[in-house]
Enzyme design. Structure first.
Site, PDB file in Angstrom:
ATOM      1  N   TYR A  94      15.412  64.318 -22.028  1.00 32.67           N
ATOM      2  CA  TYR A  94      15.986  65.211 -21.022  1.00 32.67           C
ATOM      3  C   TYR A  94      14.931  66.146 -20.423  1.00 32.67           C
ATOM      4  CZ  TYR A  94      19.740  67.590 -18.609  1.00 32.67           C
ATOM      5  OH  TYR A  94      20.553  68.081 -17.620  1.00 32.67           O
ATOM      6  N   LYS A 149      17.362  62.526 -13.563  1.00 29.69           N
ATOM      7  CA  LYS A 149      16.000  61.972 -13.540  1.00 29.69           C
ATOM      8  C   LYS A 149      15.474  61.621 -12.143  1.00 29.69           C
ATOM      9  CE  LYS A 149      14.895  62.135 -17.780  1.00 29.69           C
ATOM     10  NZ  LYS A 149      14.944  63.603 -17.742  1.00 29.69           N
ATOM     11  N   PRO A 193      23.024  59.966 -11.749  1.00 22.33           N
ATOM     12  CA  PRO A 193      22.527  61.342 -11.883  1.00 22.33           C
ATOM     13  C   PRO A 193      22.745  61.979 -13.263  1.00 22.33           C
ATOM     14  CG  PRO A 193      24.511  61.285 -10.523  1.00 22.33           C
ATOM     15  CD  PRO A 193      24.138  59.866 -10.802  1.00 22.33           C
ATOM     16  N   HIS A 217      16.068  76.737 -18.649  1.00 23.68           N
ATOM     17  CA  HIS A 217      17.078  76.489 -19.677  1.00 23.68           C
ATOM     18  C   HIS A 217      16.418  75.848 -20.886  1.00 23.68           C
ATOM     19  CE1 HIS A 217      20.800  76.259 -16.815  1.00 23.68           C
ATOM     20  NE2 HIS A 217      20.070  77.334 -16.633  1.00 23.68           N
ATOM     21  N   TYR A 260      27.834  69.323 -20.524  1.00 20.72           N
ATOM     22  CA  TYR A 260      28.246  67.940 -20.268  1.00 20.72           C
ATOM     23  C   TYR A 260      29.521  67.690 -21.069  1.00 20.72           C
ATOM     24  CZ  TYR A 260      23.785  66.577 -18.139  1.00 20.72           C
ATOM     25  OH  TYR A 260      22.697  66.452 -17.304  1.00 20.72           O
TER      26      TYR A 260
END
Ligand SMILES: Cc1cc2nc3c(=O)[nH]c(=O)nc-3n(C[C@H](O)[C@H](O)[C@H](O)COP(=O)(O)OP(=O)(O)OC[C@H]3O[C@@H](n4cnc5c(N)ncnc54)[C@H](O)[C@@H]3O)c2cc1C
Length: 395
Positions: free
Chosen positions: A385, A297, A293, A72, A201
């Protein structure tokens, strides 16, 4: 039995460490209290940072990951009914994340371990550690009703948050930093083709939700609930209703629905044990730290820890130097705290807190509005990220 390194736990940390040591010609024994099937079937993380993917490939265990993992290059942040794209690759000079289930990572690593012929004991009962502050620490356990003892040069405590290694350290020798969040995640695995190629998200007035996937046929979804929520209170229909209320956007995008294969509630906490070492025992992964979560990570931090630890053991055996072993905890904790910071920021920006005011709600919306309008803010999210640079060479 004797081993240079005795590893407790066959999760990502223990298995990665075992294989890294194998590549460096260092022998290890892995002791795991669950069965092989249980460890492989445990559904958990799914997002691999660029550095974790690169590590798996360089270790020679990345072939299936490269074939089946879903790379992604971006993600979506959704609020006020609109999805906004963040181009991770463009903002980080080409880095990306890969969606590949933790159970697949574990399966690949167990296959690799078995192929090396080096020992791994599943279903070991009553695992304990002894003389950890002496030059000859020991692991004891029972296997098939027989007592076993492994005398080690070092022990790696890779036995997760509920393991026995950290509690074996004398009180007062490590300091714990902890934060519990007033919510958990209700997560489902559903037989439904993902309706978005990238993660979404969502910040909704009813609370956080996350759209993700495990494969081209399986969707993985979460939403925020109270931490002690009983999953028995949620019928499959009620779960889908809540998912759709929180995730559907004004342009009509929503997750595809389907049969729910698995569901559960996970509480969320931040936790760090310092230092990540006592005597000749080194803690790695969830045994030493837990992150909520939201930032994806946990597994990646476990990988980063054992990369440092494997290099440190190699330096010890090849150059007779304890320098990197002595620096292990400090090197790892710098990364751990940055991951804590990022995970805390993602969590507090995207969740609703009990008792928060209208002011807080509007401030959070402004935070997200700033994020999607500022290249600097998006870059900060993107570089965290996809994963901050690793602290030691990969293999
Ligand atoms: C719902 C959920 C979603 C998550 N999502 C993400 C994500 O998207 N991205 C991400 O990076 N992370 C995520 N995580 C976190 C991630 O799963 C963990 O950080 C990761 O499993 C840590 O690996 P580990 O090897 O340190 O610990 P573990 O995976 O917990 O492995 C520890 C092993 O030790 C074994 N063990 C325990 N006690 C003993 C004992 N006494 N003797 C012998 N063996 C023992 C356990 O059975 C286990 O196999 C998520 C976690 C959860 C729960």
């Amino acid at each position: 039995m004797h081993a240079q390194v005795g590893i407790i736990g066959a999760g990502p940390a223990g298995l990665l460490l075992g294989h890294l040591l194998h590549l460096k010609g260092i022998d290890s024994v892995i002791v795991e209290n669950r069965s092989q099937d249980y460890v492989i079937d445990r559904v958990r993380a799914g997002v691999l940072e660029q550095g974790t993917v690169d590590l798996m490939i360089q270790m020679g265990v990345g072939a299936r990951l490269q074939r089946e993992g879903l790379r992604h290059e971006g993600l979506y942040i959704s609020f006020s009914g609109r999805r906004h794209h963040i181009d991770l690759a463009e903002l980080t000079g080409g880095k990306a994340i890969t969606v590949y289930g933790q159970n697949e990572v574990v399966k690949d690593l167990i296959d690799a371990r078995i192929a090396t012929g080096r020992p791994v004991y599943f279903e070991a009962a009553n695992v304990s550690v002894h003389d950890i502050d002496s030059p000859r620490p020991k692991i004891r356990f029972q296997k098939d009703g027989r007592n076993q003892e492994i005398a080690c040069d070092f022990i790696a405590g890779c036995d997760g948050f509920h393991g026995i290694c950290r509690p074996s350290i004398p009180e007062g020798s490590i300091k714990i930093y902890e934060r519990e969040y007033p919510f958990g995640w209700l997560g489902i695995l559903a037989e439904a083709a993902p309706s978005s190629e990238e993660l979404v998200y969502t910040y909704h007035e009813r609370g956080f939700a996350l759209f993700s996937m495990r494969s081209p046929k399986i969707t993985r979804l979460y939403f925020q609930v109270p931490p002690a929520e009983d999953i028995g209170n949620w019928s499959d229909d009620a779960i889908w209703d809540e998912m759709l209320i929180r995730m559907t956007t004004r342009d009509g995008w929503k997750p595809n629905t389907g049969r729910i294969l698995q569901k559960g509630v996970t509480p969320m906490r931040s936790f760090v044990a310092e230092p990540m070492r006592y005597g000749r025992m080194f803690l790695a992964g969830d045994a030493a730290h837990i992150v909520p979560p939201t930032g994806a990570k946990g597994l990646n931090l476990a990988a980063a820890d054992v990369m440092v630890l494997a290099q440190a053991f190699a330096r010890f055996y090849q150059q007779n130097s304890t320098q990197l072993l002595d620096q292990y905890s400090d090197i790892c904790l710098r990364r751990v705290w940055k991951a804590q910071r990022f995970s805390w920021w993602m969590t507090s920006t995207l969740h609703r807190f009990p008792g928060e005011t209208e002011f807080d709600y509007r401030r959070q919306l402004a935070d997200l509005d700033y994020l999607i309008g500022s290249r600097a803010a998006m870059t900060s999210l993107a570089e965290n990220y996809v994963g901050l640079p690793m602290d030691v060479p990969l293999v």
